[in-house]
Write an enzyme that holds these catalytic residues in place. Structure first.
Site, PDB file in Angstrom:
ATOM      1  CG  HIS A  11      65.593 137.757 113.074  1.00 19.07           C
ATOM      2  ND1 HIS A  11      65.014 138.236 111.922  1.00 19.07           N
ATOM      3  CD2 HIS A  11      65.573 136.287 113.239  1.00 19.07           C
ATOM      4  CE1 HIS A  11      64.422 137.115 111.536  1.00 19.07           C
ATOM      5  NE2 HIS A  11      64.529 136.004 112.290  1.00 19.07           N
ATOM      6  CD  GLU A  12      66.572 133.869 116.326  1.00 17.42           C
ATOM      7  OE1 GLU A  12      65.601 133.415 116.600  1.00 17.42           O
ATOM      8  OE2 GLU A  12      66.820 133.575 115.067  1.00 17.42           O
TER       9      GLU A  12
ATOM     10  CD  GLU B 103      62.125 133.968 110.045  1.00 17.74           C
ATOM     11  OE1 GLU B 103      63.004 134.961 110.000  1.00 17.74           O
ATOM     12  OE2 GLU B 103      61.815 133.336 110.915  1.00 17.74           O
TER      13      GLU B 103
HETATM   14 ZN    ZN Z   1      63.493 134.146 112.250  1.00 22.97          ZN
END
Ligand code: ZN
Length: 275
Positions: free
Chosen positions: A134-135, A190
């Site tokens: 995710h990062e 996100e």
């Molecule tokens: Zn994030």
């Protein structure tokens, strides 16, 4: 520590205000704009300067135990290789020594920071892989570059890209590292990071459900474990995120199964606790 969270919140934020088109169109357009306006070299330069700012804080320490650093590096390598297929970045992974902070973040130029508190909170390698994927996705999707365009405006960032605004780069890094602007992560950034991250984690051989189970756990422990607030403040709505990640996995037919067992994670957690 609060300041920290604010910094990372700003770095991950990507709120783009363009009228008259869908969220997906806006995301695509702003990603394109960001990649034209901010070169890879400039992102790396910003990332390096932010790192230097972070390291001025005496409480900001890296883990020195090579067994822990090697472990996280090995775990991350196939995920970052998978991310390189989307956008090659000179990845630099840093393990931050603070057992009380459950957090991880990325800065421009491929700098990833993961706290020992987050490692301790993970139950298996797929969960760590999910967070790292995710990062990494925030970097490949150029979310922080896009935030710069939003924050400073296209004209200023264009001038920066053309070398006509030497002061802006310094201004940007000191803002990111020092001032700690508090901006919420945009939901679209996100969601993009969840999707791309699930693919990177899956591509690295890890069960992509790891990110979902990690969010589930944060949600359950939210009230009782203060350190969790760090990650949640930049990654809101864990309930929705779990559903979102699971939907992505189904839609995109992601099937990797690695990392479900703890592997060497328990041994590494014991080393972290004893350091
Ligand atoms: Zn994030």
């Amino acid at each position: 520590m609060k300041e920290w969270v604010q910094r990372s919140a700003w770095m991950l934020a990507a709120m783009v205000v363009v009228g008259g088109c869908s969220a997906a169109q806006r995301a695509g357009a702003s990603k394109g704009v960001a990649s034209v306006l901010i070169s890879d070299e400039q992102e790396i330069q910003i990332g390096k300067q932010v790192k230097a700012e972070l390291e001025k804080d005496p409480n900001f320490r890296y883990v020195e135990d090579p067994a822990v650093v090697d472990y996280v590096t090995r775990l991350a390598t196939p995920i970052l290789q998978s991310a390189n297929e989307v956008r090659r970045a000179p990845w630099k992974l840093h393990v931050v020594d603070d057992d009380k902070v459950v957090n991880a973040f990325a800065t421009p130029g491929g700098f990833l920071y993961i706290y020992t508190g987050l490692i301790l909170a993970a139950d298996n390698e797929a969960e760590l892989a999910g967070v790292l994927g995710h990062e990494a996705a925030h970097v490949t999707e150029r979310h922080s570059a896009r935030a710069l365009v939003n924050q400073y405006g296209i004209q200023a960032v264009t001038a920066l890209a053309l070398g006509e605004n030497a002061n802006l780069l310094g201004q940007i890094t000191s803002t990111i590292a020092g001032q700690g602007l508090m901006l919420a992560n945009s939901r679209s950034a996100e969601n993009e990071a969840d999707r791309a991250g699930a693919h990177f984690s899956n591509g690295g051989g890890y069960d992509p459900r790891g990110l979902a189970t990690f969010f589930e756990k944060l949600k359950a422990e939210q009230g009782s474990t203060p350190g969790i607030l760090a990650f949640l403040s930049t990654h809101p709505d864990p309930g929705d995120r779990v559903q979102n990640v699971n939907r992505i996995i189904q839609e995109d037919n992601l099937k990797a199964t690695g990392g479900r067992s703890p592997g060497r994670l328990e041994e590494i957690k014991a080393r972290i606790r004893n350091n």
